[in-house]
Write a protein that holds these residues in place. Structure first.
Motif, PDB file in Angstrom:
ATOM      1  N   MET A   1       0.852  -1.198   0.000  1.00  0.00           N
ATOM      2  CA  MET A   1       0.000   0.000   0.000  1.00  0.00           C
ATOM      3  C   MET A   1       0.886   1.245   0.000  1.00  0.00           C
ATOM      4  SD  MET A   1      -2.901   1.188   2.767  1.00  0.00           S
ATOM      5  CE  MET A   1      -3.736  -0.384   2.706  1.00  0.00           C
ATOM      6  N   SER A   2       0.651   2.146  -0.961  1.00  0.00           N
ATOM      7  CA  SER A   2       1.471   3.341  -1.089  1.00  0.00           C
ATOM      8  C   SER A   2       1.116   4.377  -0.024  1.00  0.00           C
ATOM      9  CB  SER A   2       1.267   3.958  -2.486  1.00  0.00           C
ATOM     10  OG  SER A   2      -0.058   4.442  -2.617  1.00  0.00           O
ATOM     11  N   LEU A   3       2.033   5.336   0.143  1.00  0.00           N
ATOM     12  CA  LEU A   3       1.808   6.392   1.121  1.00  0.00           C
ATOM     13  C   LEU A   3       0.594   7.245   0.747  1.00  0.00           C
ATOM     14  CD1 LEU A   3       5.470   7.607   1.825  1.00  0.00           C
ATOM     15  CD2 LEU A   3       3.962   6.304   3.343  1.00  0.00           C
ATOM     16  N   ALA A   4       0.378   7.427  -0.564  1.00  0.00           N
ATOM     17  CA  ALA A   4      -0.766   8.223  -1.017  1.00  0.00           C
ATOM     18  C   ALA A   4      -2.081   7.566  -0.603  1.00  0.00           C
ATOM     19  CB  ALA A   4      -0.712   8.394  -2.531  1.00  0.00           C
ATOM     20  N   VAL A   5      -2.151   6.241  -0.755  1.00  0.00           N
ATOM     21  CA  VAL A   5      -3.367   5.521  -0.366  1.00  0.00           C
ATOM     22  C   VAL A   5      -3.570   5.611   1.144  1.00  0.00           C
ATOM     23  CG1 VAL A   5      -4.478   3.245  -0.266  1.00  0.00           C
ATOM     24  CG2 VAL A   5      -3.248   3.943  -2.330  1.00  0.00           C
ATOM     25  N   ILE A   6      -2.474   5.464   1.892  1.00  0.00           N
ATOM     26  CA  ILE A   6      -2.567   5.560   3.357  1.00  0.00           C
ATOM     27  C   ILE A   6      -3.061   6.944   3.770  1.00  0.00           C
ATOM     28  CG2 ILE A   6      -1.218   5.557   5.497  1.00  0.00           C
ATOM     29  CD1 ILE A   6       0.597   3.456   4.237  1.00  0.00           C
ATOM     30  N   ALA A   7      -2.552   7.980   3.094  1.00  0.00           N
ATOM     31  CA  ALA A   7      -2.985   9.347   3.407  1.00  0.00           C
ATOM     32  C   ALA A   7      -4.473   9.532   3.090  1.00  0.00           C
ATOM     33  CB  ALA A   7      -2.147  10.350   2.614  1.00  0.00           C
ATOM     34  N   ASN A   8      -4.893   8.995   1.961  1.00  0.00           N
ATOM     35  CA  ASN A   8      -6.315   9.089   1.589  1.00  0.00           C
ATOM     36  C   ASN A   8      -7.200   8.399   2.619  1.00  0.00           C
ATOM     37  OD1 ASN A   8      -5.541  10.377  -0.767  1.00  0.00           O
ATOM     38  ND2 ASN A   8      -5.632   8.519  -2.013  1.00  0.00           N
ATOM     39  N   LEU A   9      -6.786   7.222   3.035  1.00  0.00           N
ATOM     40  CA  LEU A   9      -7.579   6.466   4.005  1.00  0.00           C
ATOM     41  C   LEU A   9      -7.598   7.157   5.364  1.00  0.00           C
ATOM     42  CD1 LEU A   9      -6.551   2.785   3.146  1.00  0.00           C
ATOM     43  CD2 LEU A   9      -8.643   4.009   2.519  1.00  0.00           C
ATOM     44  N   ALA A  10      -6.506   7.850   5.686  1.00  0.00           N
ATOM     45  CA  ALA A  10      -6.463   8.598   6.954  1.00  0.00           C
ATOM     46  C   ALA A  10      -7.523   9.701   6.940  1.00  0.00           C
ATOM     47  CB  ALA A  10      -5.074   9.190   7.162  1.00  0.00           C
ATOM     48  N   VAL A  11      -7.670  10.367   5.788  1.00  0.00           N
ATOM     49  CA  VAL A  11      -8.693  11.407   5.656  1.00  0.00           C
ATOM     50  C   VAL A  11     -10.079  10.784   5.794  1.00  0.00           C
ATOM     51  CG1 VAL A  11      -9.722  13.112   4.109  1.00  0.00           C
ATOM     52  CG2 VAL A  11      -7.234  12.851   4.201  1.00  0.00           C
ATOM     53  N   PHE A  12     -10.272   9.632   5.160  1.00  0.00           N
ATOM     54  CA  PHE A  12     -11.580   8.974   5.223  1.00  0.00           C
ATOM     55  C   PHE A  12     -11.910   8.530   6.643  1.00  0.00           C
ATOM     56  CE2 PHE A  12     -14.316   5.152   4.707  1.00  0.00           C
ATOM     57  CZ  PHE A  12     -15.405   5.788   4.145  1.00  0.00           C
ATOM     58  N   VAL A  13     -10.911   8.044   7.352  1.00  0.00           N
ATOM     59  CA  VAL A  13     -11.118   7.649   8.749  1.00  0.00           C
ATOM     60  C   VAL A  13     -11.508   8.866   9.593  1.00  0.00           C
ATOM     61  CG1 VAL A  13      -9.961   6.804  10.844  1.00  0.00           C
ATOM     62  CG2 VAL A  13      -9.637   5.620   8.678  1.00  0.00           C
ATOM     63  N   CYS A  14     -10.909  10.010   9.307  1.00  0.00           N
ATOM     64  CA  CYS A  14     -11.277  11.245  10.023  1.00  0.00           C
ATOM     65  C   CYS A  14     -12.745  11.599   9.770  1.00  0.00           C
ATOM     66  CB  CYS A  14     -10.372  12.400   9.584  1.00  0.00           C
ATOM     67  SG  CYS A  14      -8.661  12.255  10.165  1.00  0.00           S
ATOM     68  N   ILE A  15     -13.198  11.386   8.531  1.00  0.00           N
ATOM     69  CA  ILE A  15     -14.609  11.643   8.209  1.00  0.00           C
ATOM     70  C   ILE A  15     -15.507  10.718   9.020  1.00  0.00           C
ATOM     71  CG2 ILE A  15     -16.358  11.474   6.395  1.00  0.00           C
ATOM     72  CD1 ILE A  15     -14.209  12.337   4.396  1.00  0.00           C
ATOM     73  N   LEU A  16     -15.141   9.443   9.081  1.00  0.00           N
ATOM     74  CA  LEU A  16     -15.923   8.474   9.857  1.00  0.00           C
ATOM     75  C   LEU A  16     -15.935   8.832  11.340  1.00  0.00           C
ATOM     76  CD1 LEU A  16     -14.878   5.040   8.252  1.00  0.00           C
ATOM     77  CD2 LEU A  16     -16.827   6.518   7.695  1.00  0.00           C
ATOM     78  N   PHE A  17     -14.796   9.302  11.848  1.00  0.00           N
ATOM     79  CA  PHE A  17     -14.714   9.683  13.259  1.00  0.00           C
ATOM     80  C   PHE A  17     -15.600  10.893  13.538  1.00  0.00           C
ATOM     81  CE2 PHE A  17     -12.725  12.047  16.787  1.00  0.00           C
ATOM     82  CZ  PHE A  17     -12.800  11.076  17.776  1.00  0.00           C
ATOM     83  N   PHE A  18     -15.616  11.846  12.592  1.00  0.00           N
ATOM     84  CA  PHE A  18     -16.482  13.016  12.748  1.00  0.00           C
ATOM     85  C   PHE A  18     -17.954  12.585  12.800  1.00  0.00           C
ATOM     86  CE2 PHE A  18     -19.217  16.169  10.662  1.00  0.00           C
ATOM     87  CZ  PHE A  18     -19.056  17.239  11.524  1.00  0.00           C
ATOM     88  N   LEU A  19     -18.328  11.664  11.931  1.00  0.00           N
ATOM     89  CA  LEU A  19     -19.701  11.160  11.920  1.00  0.00           C
ATOM     90  C   LEU A  19     -20.026  10.444  13.227  1.00  0.00           C
ATOM     91  CD1 LEU A  19     -19.915   9.780   8.264  1.00  0.00           C
ATOM     92  CD2 LEU A  19     -20.890  11.910   9.148  1.00  0.00           C
ATOM     93  N   PHE A  20     -19.038   9.724  13.759  1.00  0.00           N
ATOM     94  CA  PHE A  20     -19.234   9.038  15.042  1.00  0.00           C
ATOM     95  C   PHE A  20     -19.464  10.045  16.158  1.00  0.00           C
ATOM     96  CE2 PHE A  20     -17.243   7.366  18.960  1.00  0.00           C
ATOM     97  CZ  PHE A  20     -18.135   6.321  19.216  1.00  0.00           C
TER      98      PHE A  20
END
Length: 462
Positions: A1-20
């Motif tokens: 998994m590339s760093l770009a994908v990891i960075a993208n997923l980190a942003v998505f996880v932040c969105i999920l955390f905000f929704l939580f």
């Protein structure tokens, strides 16, 4: 998994955390869904613009994001058949008189078919107003591949007669239908559940000592299934965010612009049909504004998932809890509406295609005989249309050959199919909920029900 994908997923996880966090603050489901819709769309647009269309990084990112989106849809699909079966049995057992079932079913199906015919007329009118035709549509690699698939599917639907379609509703193997093995499995499970419910009523009459255990068992089973539904519905904001991320990130701007006329016309027709739904519920004393406010989260999920069938659990829960529709009517309208009389997929879409392609074979689409025949065939063929993504294609494959029209146009619109199908699915679900709302008002104490509806709206506002 590339760093770009990891960075993208980190942003998505932040969105999920905000929704939580929003969920922990006990904000309304509508508000949570809105946040999921907005942030998911924004994230999808961001990675689409930053990496460019077709970039492998987007594909790798969406594989992980799709775990949330597809996982949520999978959970909803998991509970569909248990919900339909248990709800149908409970609906029949709890009816005050067995004759009520026939009234509810007949009125619900009648409303679904009536609104589908209106949808077809709107599709015809809008297509003519926009001057849409098959001329100018390009046939590329994807379209050619799609045509070969459609030709293979044609063999399975071209010779399908109305009697054969009705026979397909019979649950010859209810265990197979509980797995969703056929496009008509939901209706088959509905019929099986009704028959089991009728048998249970007969047993309760014949053996009084079993009445209490049967009612207790059915009440317990229904409570467990509804609790499961509520648990899954709580995940809706996360599922919406993931689904919208995928939709926006994978949309092709070029395809959208090349077929913009058909897209705009489709959305105009769908919007007009939503207005019709509002007018219809207003005739039975329900405020259109409050009505759409109550069902907005359900329509949002239908829009993003493109599955009328997967929306059944949310549909039933919203009708009962938000619209004060009796459980028996809510379950019947939601399940029938997923496979019968779909206003968007079985009404507007095939009507628009038929009008577009008719001139190419020398038929005047404004001929009254053509219009009446088209509307009648659309209403009849709307029985059994699969309540999943692609149901509109199945409807077109039945309607176009029945009218003596070529089906190639279906393949030529493949590039924008998902974009339009989202709105069509939302309209399908709205049609089912409209049928349930009208049926409950016509068969019940309208004043008492509307009083309850206003009370629910007041409490929600507070």
């Amino acid at each position: 998994m590339s760093l770009a994908v990891i960075a993208n997923l980190a942003v998505f996880v932040c969105i999920l955390f905000f929704l939580f966090q929003q969920q922990r603050k006990a904000s309304t489901l509508s508000r949570q869904v809105l946040f999921g819709l907005v942030f998911g769309s924004a994230f999808g647009l961001l990675i689409h613009l930053f990496y460019g269309e077709g970039n492998p990084i987007i594909k790798d990112t969406l594989e992980w994001v799709n775990v949330v989106g597809s996982g949520y849809v999978g959970l909803l699909k998991m509970v569909i058949m248990p919900l339909v079966l248990v709800s149908m049995i409970a609906a029949v057992v709890k009816l005050e008189s067995s004759g009520s079932l026939g009234k509810i079913s007949g009125l619900t199906i009648g409303i679904l078919l009536f609104t589908t015919m209106i949808a077809a007329l709107i599709g015809i009118a809008v297509t003519q107003i926009f001057g849409l035709s098959v001329a100018g549509l390009s046939e590329g690699v994807r379209e050619t591949a799609r045509m070969s698939v459609l030709e293979s599917r044609m063999g399975s639907v071209a010779d399908l007669t109305i009697p054969q379609m009705l026979v397909s509703f019979i649950p010859t193997n209810p265990f197979a239908d509980l797995t969703g093995a056929r496009s008509t499995s939901i209706i088959a499970v509905v019929i099986f559940g009704i028959l089991v419910g009728v048998a249970a009523r007969r047993v309760m009459i014949e053996k009084k000592e079993l009445e209490s255990p049967i009612r207790t068992f059915i009440e317990a089973a229904q409570s467990i299934v509804m609790r499961l539904v509520k648990m899954i519905i709580a995940l809706t904001p996360y599922g919406i965010a993931a689904l919208m991320t995928k939709v926006v990130a994978t949309s092709s701007l070029g395809d959208i612009l090349s077929l913009l006329g058909f897209i705009v016309a489709s959305y105009v027709a769908i919007f007009l049909m939503f207005i019709v739904h509002g007018l219809l519920v207003s005739l039975v004393g329900v405020s259109p504004k409050e009505y759409f406010k109550r069902i907005w989260p359900v329509l949002t999920f239908a829009f993003t998932s493109r599955s009328s069938a997967a929306t059944i659990p949310l549909n039933v829960e919203a009708q009962i809890a938000k619209l004060n529709v009796p459980p028996a009517i809510a379950n019947l309208s939601a399940t029938f509406g997923a496979t019968i009389g779909q206003n968007g997929c079985a009404g507007i879409y095939p009507a628009m295609l038929a009008v577009m392609v008719a001139p190419s074979v020398g038929i005047n689409p404004m001929d009254i005989n053509f219009i009446l025949s088209l509307v009648a065939i659309i209403a009849i063929s709307s029985f059994g249309i699969a309540g999943v993504g692609g149901g509109a294609t199945f409807a077109a494959l039945i309607v176009l050959p029945a009218m003596g029209l070529p089906v190639a146009i279906v393949a030529l619109l493949i590039s924008i199919e998902p974009l339009i199908d989202m709105a069509r699915t939302a309209l399908n679900v709205s049609g089912a909920m409209t049928a349930g709302t009208i049926t409950s008002r016509l068969l019940g104490d309208k004043k008492a029900i509307n009083k309850e509806f206003k009370a629910i709206s007041t409490q929600a506002a507070e």
